[in-house]
Design a protein around this motif. Structure first.
Motif, PDB file in Angstrom:
ATOM      1  N   GLY A 127       0.759  -1.239   0.000  1.00 48.40           N
ATOM      2  CA  GLY A 127       0.000   0.000   0.000  1.00 48.40           C
ATOM      3  C   GLY A 127       0.789   1.286   0.000  1.00 48.40           C
ATOM      4  O   GLY A 127       0.256   2.353   0.332  1.00 48.40           O
ATOM      5  N   ILE A 128       2.070   1.221  -0.408  1.00 49.19           N
ATOM      6  CA  ILE A 128       2.858   2.459  -0.468  1.00 49.19           C
ATOM      7  C   ILE A 128       3.156   2.864  -1.910  1.00 49.19           C
ATOM      8  O   ILE A 128       3.845   3.846  -2.162  1.00 49.19           O
ATOM      9  N   GLY A 129       2.640   2.113  -2.857  1.00 46.57           N
ATOM     10  CA  GLY A 129       2.892   2.398  -4.265  1.00 46.57           C
ATOM     11  C   GLY A 129       4.229   1.842  -4.720  1.00 46.57           C
ATOM     12  O   GLY A 129       4.980   1.252  -3.939  1.00 46.57           O
ATOM     13  N   LYS A 130       4.519   1.993  -5.985  1.00 47.91           N
ATOM     14  CA  LYS A 130       5.766   1.460  -6.538  1.00 47.91           C
ATOM     15  C   LYS A 130       6.964   2.055  -5.796  1.00 47.91           C
ATOM     16  O   LYS A 130       7.110   3.269  -5.735  1.00 47.91           O
ATOM     17  N   ALA A 131       7.796   1.180  -5.278  1.00 51.39           N
ATOM     18  CA  ALA A 131       8.903   1.638  -4.424  1.00 51.39           C
ATOM     19  C   ALA A 131      10.260   1.223  -4.976  1.00 51.39           C
ATOM     20  O   ALA A 131      11.260   1.216  -4.249  1.00 51.39           O
ATOM     21  N   GLY A 132      10.320   0.897  -6.263  1.00 49.70           N
ATOM     22  CA  GLY A 132      11.575   0.469  -6.855  1.00 49.70           C
ATOM     23  C   GLY A 132      12.679   1.498  -6.759  1.00 49.70           C
ATOM     24  O   GLY A 132      13.862   1.136  -6.689  1.00 49.70           O
ATOM     25  N   TYR A 133      12.306   2.768  -6.718  1.00 46.67           N
ATOM     26  CA  TYR A 133      13.325   3.827  -6.640  1.00 46.67           C
ATOM     27  C   TYR A 133      14.106   3.766  -5.333  1.00 46.67           C
ATOM     28  O   TYR A 133      15.207   4.327  -5.233  1.00 46.67           O
ATOM     29  N   MET A 134      13.579   3.047  -4.338  1.00 47.72           N
ATOM     30  CA  MET A 134      14.286   2.916  -3.057  1.00 47.72           C
ATOM     31  C   MET A 134      15.565   2.093  -3.201  1.00 47.72           C
ATOM     32  O   MET A 134      16.422   2.123  -2.313  1.00 47.72           O
ATOM     33  N   THR A 135      15.694   1.379  -4.292  1.00 53.57           N
ATOM     34  CA  THR A 135      16.925   0.623  -4.553  1.00 53.57           C
ATOM     35  C   THR A 135      18.127   1.561  -4.520  1.00 53.57           C
ATOM     36  O   THR A 135      19.167   1.238  -3.933  1.00 53.57           O
ATOM     37  N   MET A 136      17.998   2.716  -5.156  1.00 57.76           N
ATOM     38  CA  MET A 136      19.115   3.659  -5.206  1.00 57.76           C
ATOM     39  C   MET A 136      19.415   4.264  -3.830  1.00 57.76           C
ATOM     40  O   MET A 136      20.555   4.590  -3.526  1.00 57.76           O
ATOM     41  N   LYS A 137      18.388   4.383  -2.986  1.00 57.44           N
ATOM     42  CA  LYS A 137      18.576   4.983  -1.659  1.00 57.44           C
ATOM     43  C   LYS A 137      19.179   4.007  -0.651  1.00 57.44           C
ATOM     44  O   LYS A 137      19.670   4.430   0.396  1.00 57.44           O
ATOM     45  N   ARG A 150      15.991   0.044   7.419  1.00 56.14           N
ATOM     46  CA  ARG A 150      14.687   0.338   8.028  1.00 56.14           C
ATOM     47  C   ARG A 150      14.458   1.847   8.169  1.00 56.14           C
ATOM     48  O   ARG A 150      13.390   2.362   7.820  1.00 56.14           O
ATOM     49  N   LYS A 151      15.449   2.561   8.693  1.00 55.78           N
ATOM     50  CA  LYS A 151      15.272   4.002   8.933  1.00 55.78           C
ATOM     51  C   LYS A 151      15.019   4.747   7.628  1.00 55.78           C
ATOM     52  O   LYS A 151      14.201   5.685   7.583  1.00 55.78           O
ATOM     53  N   VAL A 152      15.691   4.351   6.562  1.00 59.43           N
ATOM     54  CA  VAL A 152      15.506   5.010   5.263  1.00 59.43           C
ATOM     55  C   VAL A 152      14.065   4.829   4.788  1.00 59.43           C
ATOM     56  O   VAL A 152      13.432   5.765   4.301  1.00 59.43           O
ATOM     57  N   TRP A 153      13.547   3.605   4.960  1.00 60.96           N
ATOM     58  CA  TRP A 153      12.159   3.322   4.547  1.00 60.96           C
ATOM     59  C   TRP A 153      11.158   4.087   5.418  1.00 60.96           C
ATOM     60  O   TRP A 153      10.179   4.644   4.901  1.00 60.96           O
ATOM     61  N   ILE A 154      11.411   4.121   6.724  1.00 61.23           N
ATOM     62  CA  ILE A 154      10.483   4.821   7.620  1.00 61.23           C
ATOM     63  C   ILE A 154      10.505   6.320   7.343  1.00 61.23           C
ATOM     64  O   ILE A 154       9.457   6.982   7.347  1.00 61.23           O
ATOM     65  N   ASP A 155      11.682   6.879   7.100  1.00 57.22           N
ATOM     66  CA  ASP A 155      11.775   8.297   6.753  1.00 57.22           C
ATOM     67  C   ASP A 155      10.982   8.603   5.488  1.00 57.22           C
ATOM     68  O   ASP A 155      10.398   9.691   5.350  1.00 57.22           O
ATOM     69  N   GLU A 156      10.958   7.656   4.571  1.00 56.41           N
ATOM     70  CA  GLU A 156      10.277   7.858   3.289  1.00 56.41           C
ATOM     71  C   GLU A 156       8.763   7.664   3.391  1.00 56.41           C
ATOM     72  O   GLU A 156       7.989   8.420   2.814  1.00 56.41           O
ATOM     73  N   PHE A 157       8.330   6.642   4.148  1.00 59.20           N
ATOM     74  CA  PHE A 157       6.917   6.243   4.115  1.00 59.20           C
ATOM     75  C   PHE A 157       6.206   6.297   5.468  1.00 59.20           C
ATOM     76  O   PHE A 157       5.000   6.090   5.531  1.00 59.20           O
ATOM     77  N   GLY A 158       6.964   6.557   6.547  1.00 56.62           N
ATOM     78  CA  GLY A 158       6.342   6.651   7.853  1.00 56.62           C
ATOM     79  C   GLY A 158       5.650   5.371   8.281  1.00 56.62           C
ATOM     80  O   GLY A 158       6.117   4.265   8.021  1.00 56.62           O
ATOM     81  N   ALA A 159       4.480   5.538   8.915  1.00 60.68           N
ATOM     82  CA  ALA A 159       3.750   4.400   9.477  1.00 60.68           C
ATOM     83  C   ALA A 159       3.213   3.453   8.407  1.00 60.68           C
ATOM     84  O   ALA A 159       2.836   2.318   8.707  1.00 60.68           O
ATOM     85  N   LYS A 160       3.189   3.900   7.157  1.00 63.75           N
ATOM     86  CA  LYS A 160       2.694   3.031   6.082  1.00 63.75           C
ATOM     87  C   LYS A 160       3.663   1.894   5.755  1.00 63.75           C
ATOM     88  O   LYS A 160       3.283   0.901   5.148  1.00 63.75           O
ATOM     89  N   TYR A 161       4.922   2.076   6.164  1.00 64.44           N
ATOM     90  CA  TYR A 161       5.942   1.076   5.826  1.00 64.44           C
ATOM     91  C   TYR A 161       5.805  -0.158   6.709  1.00 64.44           C
ATOM     92  O   TYR A 161       5.699  -0.057   7.930  1.00 64.44           O
TER      93      TYR A 161
END
Length: 220
Positions: A31-41, A51-62
């Motif tokens: 439910g966070i939409g296409k997240a392939g761009y997180m590969t580069m991050k 984990r922190k990178v994902w939480i910073d990006e998507f918050g509680a949705k992650y």
């Protein structure tokens, strides 16, 4: 120098582009939409470490559990039907190192099941003395633990080992462990910080073979 330690994703295999597809799929599933761009991050990190990178990006949705589940679901299905492309020069380099009596290791942030599958599919598992994966260490790249563990299992000092990496996190991990680190760029190009600490930037694994063969890297 007595050993060469290989990263896997983006260094031996063109897997990082597959991860873009996997995280597009998994992102939509959780439910966070296409997240392939997180590969580069998160290049070079395992899921726990990023984990922190994902939480910073998507918050509680992650959802780390959901991401792990659907990423594995996508990859297992993908690899049933596809062999991941092998990077140019890999076979030549491994055969040269083997014949020249170098010890050879893998230090990959990917889980062991995935690492072993790729090595078996490419028929190169036989070359490796040591395999260290992201699920075998507490702190993944950019922390040095994975390279320190590989060196320990090789029974060598880090200064006796060449590390081959393509990502910033991987290079920081190998460098901070004390390995001589060669960058072979894939999806990410070196920034000023990396250019200062990397031993050499080399275009592909065939060129790495020539560089090592000519004795251009020495133990300090």
């Amino acid at each position: 120098m007595k050993a060469v330690i290989f990263d896997m994703d983006g260094l031996m295999f063109d897997t990082e582009r597959v991860f873009v597809k996997a995280w597009d799929y998994a992102g939509e599933k959780i439910g966070i939409g296409k997240a392939g761009y997180m590969t580069m991050k998160t290049l070079g990190m395992n899921i726990v470490m990023s984990r922190k990178v994902w939480i910073d990006e998507f918050g509680a949705k992650y959802s780390e559990e959901g991401l792990r589940k659907y990423t594995k679901e996508f990859l297992e299905d993908y690899y049933k039907n596809n062999k991941v492309p092998v990077k140019k020069g890999l076979y030549n380099l491994l055969e040269y190192l083997h014949k020249s009596n170098y010890k050879i290791a893998v230090a990959s942030s990917s889980p062991r099941w995935e690492v072993e599958k790729h090595l078996k599919d490419a028929d190169i598992l036989k070359y490796f003395n040591v395999i260290v994966c992201g699920d075998m260490v507490e702190k993944s790249k950019p922390e040095p633990e994975i390279y320190l563990k590989a060196c320990e299992l090789l029974n060598l000092e880090p200064c006796q080992c060449i590390a081959l990496e393509d990502s910033k996190n991987g290079i920081l991990s190998a460098y901070n462990a004390g390995c001589k680190t060669i960058m072979v760029p894939d999806m990410w190009q070196p920034d000023d910080e990396i250019k200062k600490i990397v031993y050499k930037v080399i275009s592909d694994l065939d060129a790495v073979k020539v560089f090592i063969e000519e004795g251009n890297i020495e133990q300090e």
